[in-house]
Design a protein around this motif. Structure first.
Motif, mmCIF file in Angstrom:
data_model
loop_
_atom_site.group_PDB
_atom_site.id
_atom_site.type_symbol
_atom_site.label_atom_id
_atom_site.label_comp_id
_atom_site.label_asym_id
_atom_site.label_seq_id
_atom_site.Cartn_x
_atom_site.Cartn_y
_atom_site.Cartn_z
ATOM 1 N N UNK A 251 -3.228 -12.194 18.309
ATOM 2 C CA UNK A 251 -2.607 -12.584 19.574
ATOM 3 C C UNK A 251 -3.222 -11.763 20.703
ATOM 4 N N UNK A 252 -3.622 -12.433 21.780
ATOM 5 C CA UNK A 252 -4.208 -11.735 22.913
ATOM 6 C C UNK A 252 -3.159 -11.263 23.913
ATOM 7 N N UNK A 253 -1.924 -11.729 23.774
ATOM 8 C CA UNK A 253 -0.893 -11.422 24.763
ATOM 9 C C UNK A 253 0.186 -10.479 24.246
ATOM 10 N N UNK A 254 0.296 -10.326 22.933
ATOM 11 C CA UNK A 254 1.372 -9.518 22.365
ATOM 12 C C UNK A 254 0.847 -8.186 21.840
ATOM 13 N N UNK A 255 1.724 -7.192 21.873
ATOM 14 C CA UNK A 255 1.400 -5.872 21.329
ATOM 15 C C UNK A 255 2.350 -5.549 20.188
ATOM 16 N N UNK A 256 1.779 -5.136 19.085
ATOM 17 C CA UNK A 256 2.578 -4.795 17.903
ATOM 18 C C UNK A 256 2.947 -3.312 17.988
ATOM 19 N N UNK A 257 4.145 -3.026 18.462
ATOM 20 C CA UNK A 257 4.615 -1.661 18.658
ATOM 21 C C UNK A 257 5.536 -1.261 17.510
ATOM 22 N N UNK A 258 5.302 -0.087 16.955
ATOM 23 C CA UNK A 258 6.137 0.372 15.848
ATOM 24 C C UNK A 258 6.178 1.894 15.820
ATOM 25 N N UNK A 259 7.262 2.418 15.235
ATOM 26 C CA UNK A 259 7.345 3.833 14.890
ATOM 27 C C UNK A 259 7.146 3.918 13.388
ATOM 28 N N UNK A 260 6.293 4.811 12.956
ATOM 29 C CA UNK A 260 5.970 4.868 11.529
ATOM 30 C C UNK A 260 5.721 6.298 11.095
ATOM 31 N N UNK A 261 5.815 6.526 9.798
ATOM 32 C CA UNK A 261 5.573 7.867 9.283
ATOM 33 C C UNK A 261 5.950 7.977 7.825
ATOM 34 N N UNK A 262 6.207 9.212 7.407
ATOM 35 C CA UNK A 262 6.482 9.475 5.999
ATOM 36 C C UNK A 262 7.556 10.551 5.851
ATOM 37 N N UNK A 263 8.413 10.367 4.842
ATOM 38 C CA UNK A 263 9.287 11.430 4.359
ATOM 39 C C UNK A 263 8.559 12.113 3.207
ATOM 40 N N UNK A 264 8.696 13.425 3.116
ATOM 41 C CA UNK A 264 7.942 14.200 2.135
ATOM 42 C C UNK A 264 8.834 14.696 0.995
ATOM 43 N N UNK A 265 8.183 15.011 -0.120
ATOM 44 C CA UNK A 265 8.870 15.540 -1.286
ATOM 45 C C UNK A 265 7.871 16.123 -2.262
ATOM 46 N N UNK A 266 8.320 16.440 -3.474
ATOM 47 C CA UNK A 266 7.417 17.036 -4.467
ATOM 48 C C UNK A 266 6.263 16.097 -4.803
ATOM 49 N N UNK A 267 5.115 16.686 -5.071
ATOM 50 C CA UNK A 267 3.963 15.884 -5.488
ATOM 51 C C UNK A 267 4.245 15.195 -6.816
ATOM 52 N N UNK A 268 3.635 14.053 -7.005
ATOM 53 C CA UNK A 268 3.717 13.367 -8.285
ATOM 54 C C UNK A 268 2.344 13.418 -8.941
ATOM 55 N N UNK A 269 2.326 13.247 -10.258
ATOM 56 C CA UNK A 269 1.062 13.248 -10.979
ATOM 57 C C UNK A 269 0.246 12.021 -10.586
ATOM 58 N N UNK A 270 -0.982 12.250 -10.277
ATOM 59 C CA UNK A 270 -1.851 11.144 -9.899
ATOM 60 C C UNK A 270 -3.086 11.174 -10.801
ATOM 61 N N UNK A 271 -3.573 10.012 -11.179
ATOM 62 C CA UNK A 271 -4.765 9.992 -12.047
ATOM 63 C C UNK A 271 -5.967 10.567 -11.337
ATOM 64 N N UNK A 272 -6.851 11.198 -12.096
ATOM 65 C CA UNK A 272 -8.075 11.740 -11.522
ATOM 66 C C UNK A 272 -8.954 10.598 -11.041
ATOM 67 N N UNK A 273 -9.669 10.867 -9.945
ATOM 68 C CA UNK A 273 -10.573 9.863 -9.425
ATOM 69 C C UNK A 273 -11.667 9.564 -10.442
ATOM 70 N N UNK A 274 -11.881 8.291 -10.663
ATOM 71 C CA UNK A 274 -12.927 7.869 -11.601
ATOM 72 C C UNK A 274 -14.246 7.782 -10.852
ATOM 73 N N UNK A 275 -15.180 8.645 -11.218
ATOM 74 C CA UNK A 275 -16.485 8.661 -10.586
ATOM 75 C C UNK A 275 -17.345 7.527 -11.137
ATOM 76 N N UNK A 276 -17.670 6.601 -10.281
ATOM 77 C CA UNK A 276 -18.466 5.450 -10.688
ATOM 78 C C UNK A 276 -19.947 5.789 -10.517
ATOM 79 N N UNK A 277 -20.765 5.592 -11.539
ATOM 80 C CA UNK A 277 -22.193 5.908 -11.395
ATOM 81 C C UNK A 277 -22.869 4.972 -10.407
ATOM 82 N N UNK A 278 -23.940 5.445 -9.796
ATOM 83 C CA UNK A 278 -24.704 4.607 -8.878
ATOM 84 C C UNK A 278 -25.325 3.452 -9.665
#
Length: 586
Positions: A251-278
């Motif tokens: 849309x050329x006439x409208x603006x998408x206005x929002x308030x956004x963010x995050x609530x924080x807490x303890x870290x969770x286990x996340x899988x290790x990044x998988x290194x993809x070969x070239x």
């Protein structure tokens, strides 16, 4: 009324400034203080509370049961909805109970200073953290999140959220977008968006799109699109599958206005990044001479010396009119008419979105062009232009002067041979005294020569087994392909990208891009890790070869191709351009 009062007030303050000769900073402070004081007089109107329905025991009990059991839920009274697929996401309509407070919040957000943010992932206007905002409605909303929403979410999700709150305001305008990501960052646990938009529909863009995941845990397809609505509060848990995006605002006439963010807490286990070969590809030796394809000016030794000097100074160069016109036009024609079914869209969406063609299905001229860029001759040619060793191929000459004769150019025809004695390049290289061009001539074949093998050279890329190094002596020192670019296509930077850990020599040549406009996107940007400022930007330009040497602290991406492309090309169903992008390794 407010505008009239503010205008009158401004005139009065300026008159006072004239009398006192105060500074502009004092004026701004005076005006800001007056606005805050005026807003404070309406403090009662800016004190906020959540829709009472969301506090009712029956509602909270039912929503909590659905959330913890991963079931969908719709409230008949408010329309509040808990989506269970592709991941849990909750929408609370009419979130704030006081309409006047909502308008007051929207009006004060319009006074906030926004900063244009643009990188590989997004293009939008964003405020600083609203924690320090002096405006009362913004303060009141933040207090509401901490005092009311935070304990409400703790009870609902059973996540031990702490008191840390990230909160900013985002404004999306025409062409702005936030591409696919999962929001994962240390200690982020609940993401939220509060919408303050005008009447909105899916035709305006700006939807919150939720992705399913594939068997590898990567984002697959958009399965749910949520249209922004006034006074709507949306939240979801941040985890390894919370892939989402904000689709481009069209849309050329409208603006998408929002308030956004995050609530924080303890870290969770996340899988290790998988290194993809070239994904290295094997060389496809071509019998074609470089002079059959490349503009003769670039085969001239004096030109090559100038290119080498500039490249050694800047680590990048653009070579215009690189291919002979007839060859370039033949490739353009074939790419335009290449069957749509021959192109495959590749991803995943948090890495890239573009089309590539299987090499074996390319038309004749396009395939010959690819083979040229993936040939030993071209390895040696590009090594000579840059001074780098490419796949064991060394530059044909040194720019250092000979002590015995300062005018003698030091050539090294032995550099045509790999350090592996079993692999022969089979070319003698001489400098033609008349034209000054480097002349590649085939040497006599031996039983070990690649050229003596009973293979169609144009099929070698498809027939060589990269997992069986004994099948044939080949180099694997580059990767690349023909790509097709159109609306909504892009590439993103990911920590798991193999390019992040290797030095590389990038080359890209563009086709069918004569009418391309920079404001449409599609340019290739180079940035330093952790920075947004662009070190180098390459615009799509027909028949121009760009060469860039990239270290491990420099990363690249192709900017999102936005809706302006369609607006500028109303008569074309799907305007696009092509490129042949290759990366060579030493």
């Amino acid at each position: 009324m407010v505008r009239i009062e503010t205008s009158t007030l401004t005139v009065q303050i300026r008159a006072e400034m004239s009398k006192r000769k105060i500074t502009g900073d004092e004026y701004n402070s005076s005006l800001c203080a007056t606005e805050i004081k005026k807003s404070s007089n309406d403090a009662a109107a800016t004190r906020m509370s959540i829709n009472s329905r969301y506090y009712e025991n029956n509602f909270r009990k039912t929503l909590s049961h659905s959330y913890r059991n991963r079931q969908s839920f719709v409230d008949d009274i408010t329309g509040a909805t808990l989506y269970n697929q592709p991941f849990q996401c909750c929408c609370l309509p009419n979130f704030l109970s006081d309409t006047k407070a909502v308008h007051s919040l929207r009006n004060q957000l319009r006074k906030v200073k926004f900063f244009k943010k643009s990188n590989d992932l997004y293009s939008l206007n964003q405020s600083a953290d609203l924690k320090g905002s002096p405006l009362p409605a913004i303060q009141s909303f933040r207090e509401l999140l901490l005092d009311d929403v935070l304990p409400w979410l703790r009870d609902l999700t059973e996540i031990p959220l702490d008191d840390t709150l990230d909160i900013t305001c985002s404004k999306y305008e025409y062409g702005d977008v936030l591409l696919c990501h999962d929001d994962e960052l240390e200690r982020r646990r609940i993401a939220f968006i509060y919408y303050l938009v005008p009447e909105w529909s899916s035709e305006d863009g700006g939807t919150l799109d939720l992705f399913s995941i594939d068997d590898n845990g990567d984002p697959d397809t958009v399965v749910k699109s949520l249209v922004p609505q006034w006074n709507n509060f949306v939240f979801f848990e941040v985890n390894t599958i919370s892939f989402h995006q904000v689709s481009e605002v069209i849309s050329k006439s409208k603006k998408r206005l929002s308030i956004n963010g995050w609530f924080h807490g303890p870290n969770i286990d996340r899988p290790k990044l998988h290194k993809i070969p070239i994904p290295l590809i094997s060389e496809t030796e071509t019998l074609t001479s470089l002079s059959d394809w490349i503009n003769p000016v670039y085969l001239n030794i004096e030109t090559q010396l100038q290119i080498r000097k500039q490249f050694e100074e800047n680590s990048e160069i653009q070579l215009i009119d690189f291919l002979l016109n007839d060859k370039f036009n033949a490739v353009c024609f074939e790419l335009r008419n290449h069957a749509n079914s021959a192109w495959s869209r590749i991803g995943p969406a948090n890495k890239c979105s573009t089309d590539i063609s299987k090499i074996s299905s390319l038309p004749v001229s396009a395939r010959d062009c690819f083979d040229l860029f993936n040939s030993i001759k071209f390895y040696t040619f590009i090594a000579t232009l840059t001074g780098l060793n490419i796949g064991g191929c060394k530059p044909l000459f040194s720019t250092e002067t000979d002590e015995s004769d300062s005018d003698t150019l030091q050539t090294d025809t032995s550099s045509n041979y790999s350090e592996d004695p079993d692999v022969l390049n089979n070319y003698n290289v001489e400098i033609d005294k008349g034209s000054g061009q480097l002349m590649f001539q085939e040497a006599p074949c031996t039983s070990n020569d690649l050229l003596s093998l009973p293979l169609d050279c144009k099929q070698m890329a498809d027939t060589i087994d990269p997992d069986n190094s004994d099948s044939i002596h080949t180099r694997q020192c580059c990767c690349g392909n023909f790509r097709r670019w159109k609306h909504k296509y892009y590439t993103l930077i990911r920590d798991s990208d193999p390019e992040m850990t290797e030095f590389g020599l990038d080359t890209v040549i563009f086709f069918c891009s004569a009418s391309w406009k920079p404001e449409c996107g599609g340019s290739t940007a180079y940035i330093a890790k952790g920075e947004d400022d662009e070190l180098l930007t390459i615009q799509p330009t027909d028949n121009t070869l760009s060469i860039v040497y990239r270290d491990t602290e420099t990363i690249k991406f192709v900017k999102y191709i936005n809706h302006r492309l369609l607006a500028l090309n109303p008569d074309s169903k799907c305007p696009h351009f092509y490129d042949l992008a290759m990366t060579y390794y030493e």
